[in-house]
Scaffold this motif. Structure first.
Motif, short mmCIF file in Angstrom:
data_model
loop_
_atom_site.label_atom_id
_atom_site.label_comp_id
_atom_site.label_asym_id
_atom_site.label_seq_id
_atom_site.Cartn_x
_atom_site.Cartn_y
_atom_site.Cartn_z
N ASN A 173 -0.97 14.82 -2.86
CA ASN A 173 -0.58 14.20 -1.50
C ASN A 173 -1.62 13.09 -1.40
N THR A 174 -0.73 12.31 -2.01
CA THR A 174 -1.68 10.75 -2.05
C THR A 174 -1.09 10.09 -1.00
N PHE A 175 -0.52 9.99 0.22
CA PHE A 175 -0.56 9.80 2.07
C PHE A 175 -1.50 10.34 2.22
N GLY A 176 -2.70 11.23 1.57
CA GLY A 176 -3.34 11.95 2.49
C GLY A 176 -5.15 11.19 2.08
N GLN A 177 -4.24 10.18 1.41
CA GLN A 177 -5.76 9.43 0.83
C GLN A 177 -6.52 8.32 1.59
N GLN A 197 -6.01 9.00 -12.81
CA GLN A 197 -6.43 10.41 -11.88
C GLN A 197 -5.00 10.76 -11.41
N TRP A 198 -4.30 10.63 -10.31
CA TRP A 198 -3.21 10.90 -10.08
C TRP A 198 -2.29 11.82 -10.63
N PHE A 199 -1.73 11.18 -12.25
CA PHE A 199 -1.18 12.26 -13.57
C PHE A 199 -2.36 13.14 -14.13
N THR A 200 -3.93 13.40 -13.85
CA THR A 200 -4.43 14.03 -14.17
C THR A 200 -4.66 15.43 -13.26
N THR A 201 -4.17 15.37 -11.64
CA THR A 201 -4.40 15.95 -10.97
C THR A 201 -3.21 16.60 -11.16
N GLY A 229 0.66 -0.80 0.09
CA GLY A 229 0.03 0.29 -0.02
C GLY A 229 1.26 0.97 0.07
N LEU A 230 2.00 0.93 0.86
CA LEU A 230 2.51 2.39 0.78
C LEU A 230 3.58 2.23 -0.42
N SER A 231 3.65 1.43 -1.19
CA SER A 231 4.88 1.40 -2.53
C SER A 231 2.93 2.16 -3.25
N VAL A 232 2.26 1.71 -3.79
CA VAL A 232 1.45 2.30 -4.17
C VAL A 232 1.67 3.54 -3.90
N LYS A 233 1.07 4.88 -3.09
CA LYS A 233 1.15 5.79 -2.82
C LYS A 233 2.54 6.69 -3.40
N LEU A 234 3.53 6.19 -3.36
CA LEU A 234 5.16 6.53 -4.00
C LEU A 234 4.68 6.33 -4.95
N GLU A 235 4.38 5.38 -5.58
CA GLU A 235 3.91 5.61 -7.26
C GLU A 235 2.76 6.61 -8.18
N CYS A 245 2.03 11.87 -9.78
CA CYS A 245 1.14 12.94 -9.92
C CYS A 245 2.64 13.69 -10.26
N PHE A 246 3.91 13.61 -9.48
CA PHE A 246 4.51 14.53 -9.67
C PHE A 246 5.02 15.04 -11.36
N ALA A 247 4.87 13.77 -11.94
CA ALA A 247 5.24 13.79 -13.63
C ALA A 247 4.06 14.93 -13.99
#
Length: 303
Positions: free
Chosen positions: A299-303, A284-288, A214-220, A225-227
């Protein structure tokens, strides 16, 4: 994608055709702490062909990733001799020139965005171009692993054969899709500079497999999102996007989602085993990042 007029980065080490010497050891430690995209694809295909549950193959490989330790090389070459095989600076071939241009764009964007938004100086990573196999500060790098970032030596490793795999196996491709892949790995470097990567790696070492995944997913997803943050600011600064470019990147993000890869290999997905995120999450996160251009929106870790 408009990239021909972009500044070329010199932060490239080109070891293509020079054998397997990048300095480093035997274990593999990739990106945000999991297997590279290419490795997951290969293991999934092997599992499908042999009838072995891909979860077993992937789980075993990730055990090696997470616990493998660097070992000294046994090729007899000294570090100075290996270093001589590295060609520094922007490559002259077309695809190498493209990678150099994209890397230059990431440097120009993040050197402005990171101090402005987070008051953190951007120190650019180096990108190692290799073919087949090389060595990194995180251990041996192989083409099947896909592109990855090594936090130990702060370098991005890329065998451009992965771009062919994107076209032929993943249904992705195109300049901006390739740029998205590079920007994702640079996103891991941004995580490292912000202190996110070492903190989460420490948490992963203390967690069980499900929580670590789960933590790995949030990092990825944050790297995705940073991309997007990079793409938004690069387009504002350099006007790099052409019609259809974003769709190509989103198609690539969808193609490399864990659910898509698992379903294609065995017909169903196991969310607890995800290490990179589902197709919908990656899109979703790339679009964000693309819509906001803001680091704090990631902040994927806040989800």
């Amino acid at each position: 994608m408009e990239w021909e007029q972009s500044r070329r980065s010199d932060n490239i080490e080109d070891v293509r055709g020079s054998g397997s010497d990048g300095g480093g050891g035997g274990g593999i430690s990739v990106g945000g702490g999991g297997l590279g995209i290419g490795a997951i694809i290969i293991l999934a295909i092997i599992g499908y062909a042999t009838g072995i549950d891909p979860r077993i193959l992937i789980g075993g490989a990730e055990t090696i990733v997470n616990h493998g330790q660097s070992a000294p090389t046994n090729d007899g070459a000294q570090p100075q001799q290996r270093q001589q095989a590295r060609n520094a600076g922007a490559p002259k071939d077309q695809m190498g020139d493209f990678v150099s241009a994209v890397l230059g764009e990431t440097e120009d964007v993040w050197s402005q965005v990171l101090p402005q938004q987070k008051n953190v100086q951007y120190v650019a990573p180096r990108l190692v171009l290799y073919s087949g196999v090389t060595r990194s500060g995180c251990g041996q790098a192989q083409s099947a692993m896909g592109p990855f970032y090594c936090p130990t030596d702060r370098k991005v490793y890329l065998d451009m054969a992965f771009f062919n795999d994107m076209r032929q196996k993943l249904g992705g491709g195109g300049d901006f899709a390739y740029a998205y892949v590079i920007a994702h790995e640079v996103g891991h470097h941004v995580q490292n500079l912000l202190g996110i990567l070492p903190r989460v790696h420490d948490e992963m070492e203390q967690a069980d497999r499900t929580d670590a995944n789960g933590l790995s997913v949030k990092l990825e997803l944050q790297a995705d999102c940073f991309a997007g943050v990079w793409a938004a600011n690069a387009d504002q600064k350099f006007h790099i996007l052409d019609a259809g470019d974003v769709d190509k990147a989103l198609n690539t993000a969808e193609a490399i989602g864990d659910d898509r890869l698992q379903k294609s290999s065995r017909g169903y997905a196991v969310p607890d085993s995800f290490t990179h995120g589902s197709s919908a999450q990656r899109k979703q996160w790339f679009t964000t990042g693309l819509k906001t251009g803001k680091v704090d929106a990631c902040n994927t870790f806040g989800q």
